[in-house]
Scaffold this active site. Structure first.
Site, PDB file in Angstrom:
ATOM      1  N   TYR A  17     -70.023   3.945 -16.651  1.00  0.00           N
ATOM      2  CA  TYR A  17     -68.793   3.155 -16.586  1.00  0.00           C
ATOM      3  C   TYR A  17     -69.107   1.654 -16.717  1.00  0.00           C
ATOM      4  CZ  TYR A  17     -64.202   1.861 -14.564  1.00  0.00           C
ATOM      5  OH  TYR A  17     -62.957   1.341 -14.332  1.00  0.00           O
ATOM      6  N   SER A  61     -63.513  -4.023 -16.001  1.00  0.00           N
ATOM      7  CA  SER A  61     -63.716  -3.726 -14.584  1.00  0.00           C
ATOM      8  C   SER A  61     -64.754  -4.656 -13.968  1.00  0.00           C
ATOM      9  CB  SER A  61     -64.211  -2.283 -14.431  1.00  0.00           C
ATOM     10  OG  SER A  61     -64.598  -2.036 -13.102  1.00  0.00           O
TER      11      SER A  61
HETATM   12  P1  NAP Z   1     -55.603   6.349 -13.935  1.00  0.00           P
HETATM   13  O1  NAP Z   1     -54.563   6.161 -12.896  1.00  0.00           O
HETATM   14  O2  NAP Z   1     -56.576   7.472 -13.809  1.00  0.00           O
HETATM   15  O3  NAP Z   1     -54.859   6.421 -15.365  1.00  0.00           O
HETATM   16  C1  NAP Z   1     -55.640   6.584 -16.523  1.00  0.00           C
HETATM   17  C2  NAP Z   1     -54.730   6.498 -17.732  1.00  0.00           C
HETATM   18  O4  NAP Z   1     -55.556   6.579 -18.916  1.00  0.00           O
HETATM   19  C3  NAP Z   1     -53.739   7.635 -17.819  1.00  0.00           C
HETATM   20  O5  NAP Z   1     -52.563   7.123 -18.378  1.00  0.00           O
HETATM   21  C4  NAP Z   1     -54.423   8.624 -18.757  1.00  0.00           C
HETATM   22  O6  NAP Z   1     -53.511   9.467 -19.457  1.00  0.00           O
HETATM   23  C5  NAP Z   1     -55.079   7.654 -19.715  1.00  0.00           C
HETATM   24  N1  NAP Z   1     -56.190   8.227 -20.468  1.00  0.00           N
HETATM   25  C6  NAP Z   1     -57.330   8.784 -19.973  1.00  0.00           C
HETATM   26  N2  NAP Z   1     -58.112   9.193 -20.984  1.00  0.00           N
HETATM   27  C7  NAP Z   1     -57.449   8.897 -22.128  1.00  0.00           C
HETATM   28  C8  NAP Z   1     -57.736   9.094 -23.508  1.00  0.00           C
HETATM   29  N3  NAP Z   1     -58.872   9.679 -23.905  1.00  0.00           N
HETATM   30  N4  NAP Z   1     -56.822   8.677 -24.420  1.00  0.00           N
HETATM   31  C9  NAP Z   1     -55.669   8.096 -24.038  1.00  0.00           C
HETATM   32  N5  NAP Z   1     -55.343   7.883 -22.747  1.00  0.00           N
HETATM   33  C10 NAP Z   1     -56.232   8.286 -21.812  1.00  0.00           C
HETATM   34  O7  NAP Z   1     -56.528   5.047 -14.076  1.00  0.00           O
HETATM   35  P2  NAP Z   1     -56.254   3.523 -13.657  1.00  0.00           P
HETATM   36  O8  NAP Z   1     -56.873   3.309 -12.333  1.00  0.00           O
HETATM   37  O9  NAP Z   1     -54.846   3.152 -13.889  1.00  0.00           O
HETATM   38  O10 NAP Z   1     -57.180   2.807 -14.740  1.00  0.00           O
HETATM   39  C11 NAP Z   1     -56.669   2.164 -15.884  1.00  0.00           C
HETATM   40  C12 NAP Z   1     -57.761   1.277 -16.462  1.00  0.00           C
HETATM   41  O11 NAP Z   1     -58.160   0.337 -15.471  1.00  0.00           O
HETATM   42  C13 NAP Z   1     -59.006   2.042 -16.859  1.00  0.00           C
HETATM   43  O12 NAP Z   1     -59.573   1.480 -18.034  1.00  0.00           O
HETATM   44  C14 NAP Z   1     -59.948   1.800 -15.687  1.00  0.00           C
HETATM   45  O13 NAP Z   1     -61.283   1.911 -16.067  1.00  0.00           O
HETATM   46  C15 NAP Z   1     -59.561   0.397 -15.308  1.00  0.00           C
HETATM   47  N6  NAP Z   1     -59.897   0.033 -13.930  1.00  0.00           N
HETATM   48  C16 NAP Z   1     -59.341   0.664 -12.851  1.00  0.00           C
HETATM   49  C17 NAP Z   1     -59.697   0.278 -11.561  1.00  0.00           C
HETATM   50  C18 NAP Z   1     -59.104   0.908 -10.337  1.00  0.00           C
HETATM   51  O14 NAP Z   1     -59.550   0.555  -9.224  1.00  0.00           O
HETATM   52  N7  NAP Z   1     -58.137   1.773 -10.432  1.00  0.00           N
HETATM   53  C19 NAP Z   1     -60.632  -0.746 -11.386  1.00  0.00           C
HETATM   54  C20 NAP Z   1     -61.180  -1.357 -12.503  1.00  0.00           C
HETATM   55  C21 NAP Z   1     -60.802  -0.977 -13.764  1.00  0.00           C
HETATM   56  P3  NAP Z   1     -53.024  10.893 -18.848  1.00  0.00           P
HETATM   57  O15 NAP Z   1     -51.986  10.563 -17.800  1.00  0.00           O
HETATM   58  O16 NAP Z   1     -52.435  11.603 -20.019  1.00  0.00           O
HETATM   59  O17 NAP Z   1     -54.228  11.543 -18.267  1.00  0.00           O
END
Ligand code: NAP
Length: 242
Positions: A153, A140
């Site tokens: 985070y 991130s």
């Molecule tokens: P999201 O929509 O909240 O999806 C999170 C995903 O991670 C879901 O598939 C969830 O599964 C899974 N997950 C959560 N805890 C877990 C665990 N303990 N074991 C296995 N799977 C787990 O999040 P996102 O925005 O797509 O984020 C994905 C990645 O990108 C993350 O690492 C996040 O930190 C990073 N990121 C996101 C952003 C942003 O703006 N969105 C920015 C920078 C970085 P369930 O569906 O079963 O809950």
């Protein structure tokens, strides 16, 4: 038979990555921890691309769960090889640091940092034997710049950035690349409650990114075109930070 494992593949960025890798011809193992319904939707979208889509439900932060699901699958499917690993699972539990409870500190760290280790050690071990593999860690902007309200985070993503650089040097000789992608603000469930209008005014491209825009960079990093790229962190943030 080549497989790609995407942790946190049921929703958001992970889902877009699953679909991208399926379109590139990989069979996809979709990991998630709770949301069966969304995981099944991702599985359908993967299968629609004409490849295999396997659901693998486990919590990446629990070593026993990783060993008894992923480890067991690898043991029982020696004819199948995971050549692509995307460490994407992650959560945010934001608060200013002095008010943050230890549970939220540890939960975020455990999923990002321990999860990276518990999953990667299985997959990279096999990649070393086969002398082939691509690892991409979804980190991130917070891990590069640090963001207030996100000390947990930011620390977790910073740790994975350092681990990316170290592991890249350990495994490069065997033709394995390890890189990271650092998204800025991307439209997913994770950012759904943020004040988008206010935040996007600070972003040079004046908008949040789409999950597919992160997935396309991941697609490049696992492709042959990126064969000499390793130990790098590629930002996908609309120019917010460089
Ligand atoms: P999201 O929509 O909240 O999806 C999170 C995903 O991670 C879901 O598939 C969830 O599964 C899974 N997950 C959560 N805890 C877990 C665990 N303990 N074991 C296995 N799977 C787990 O999040 P996102 O925005 O797509 O984020 C994905 C990645 O990108 C993350 O690492 C996040 O930190 C990073 N990121 C996101 C952003 C942003 O703006 N969105 C920015 C920078 C970085 P369930 O569906 O079963 O809950």
């Amino acid at each position: 038979m080549e497989y790609a494992l995407v942790t946190g593949g049921s929703r958001g960025i992970g889902k877009a990555i699953c679909i991208k890798l399926a379109a590139m011809g990989y069979n996809v193992i979709i990991n998630y921890t709770a949301n069966d319904e969304e995981a099944k939707k991702t599985q359908v979208a993967v299968i629609e691309k004409g490849v295999e889509g396997i659901l693998m439900k486990f919590d990446v932060s629990k070593m026993d769960a990783v060993d008894s699901s992923l480890g067991k699958w690898m043991e029982e499917n020696k004819d199948k090889t995971i050549t692509v690993l995307i460490n994407n699972a992650g959560i945010a539990r934001d608060n200013i640091m002095v008010l943050m409870n230890p549970e939220d500190w540890h939960k975020v760290m455990d999923i990002a940092v321990d999860g990276f280790f518990y999953v990667s050690r299985h997959v990279v071990k096999d990649m070393l034997v086969k002398r082939k593999g691509r690892v991409v860690n979804v980190v991130s902007l917070s891990g590069l710049k640090g963001l207030p309200g996100q000390t947990n985070y930011s620390a977790s993503k910073g740790a994975v950035i350092a681990a990316t650089k170290a592991l890249a040097q350990e495994v490069g000789k065997r033709g394995i690349t390890v890189n990271a992608v650092a998204p800025g603000f991307i439209k997913t469930d994770m950012t759904a409650n943020l004040p988008e209008a206010q935040i996007k005014a600070m972003i040079p491209m004046n908008r949040f990114g789409e999950a597919e825009e992160v997935a396309s960079v991941v697609g490049f990093l696992v492709s042959k075109d990126a064969s000499y790229v390793t130990g790098q962190v590629i930002s996908v943030n609309g120019g917010l930070y460089s």
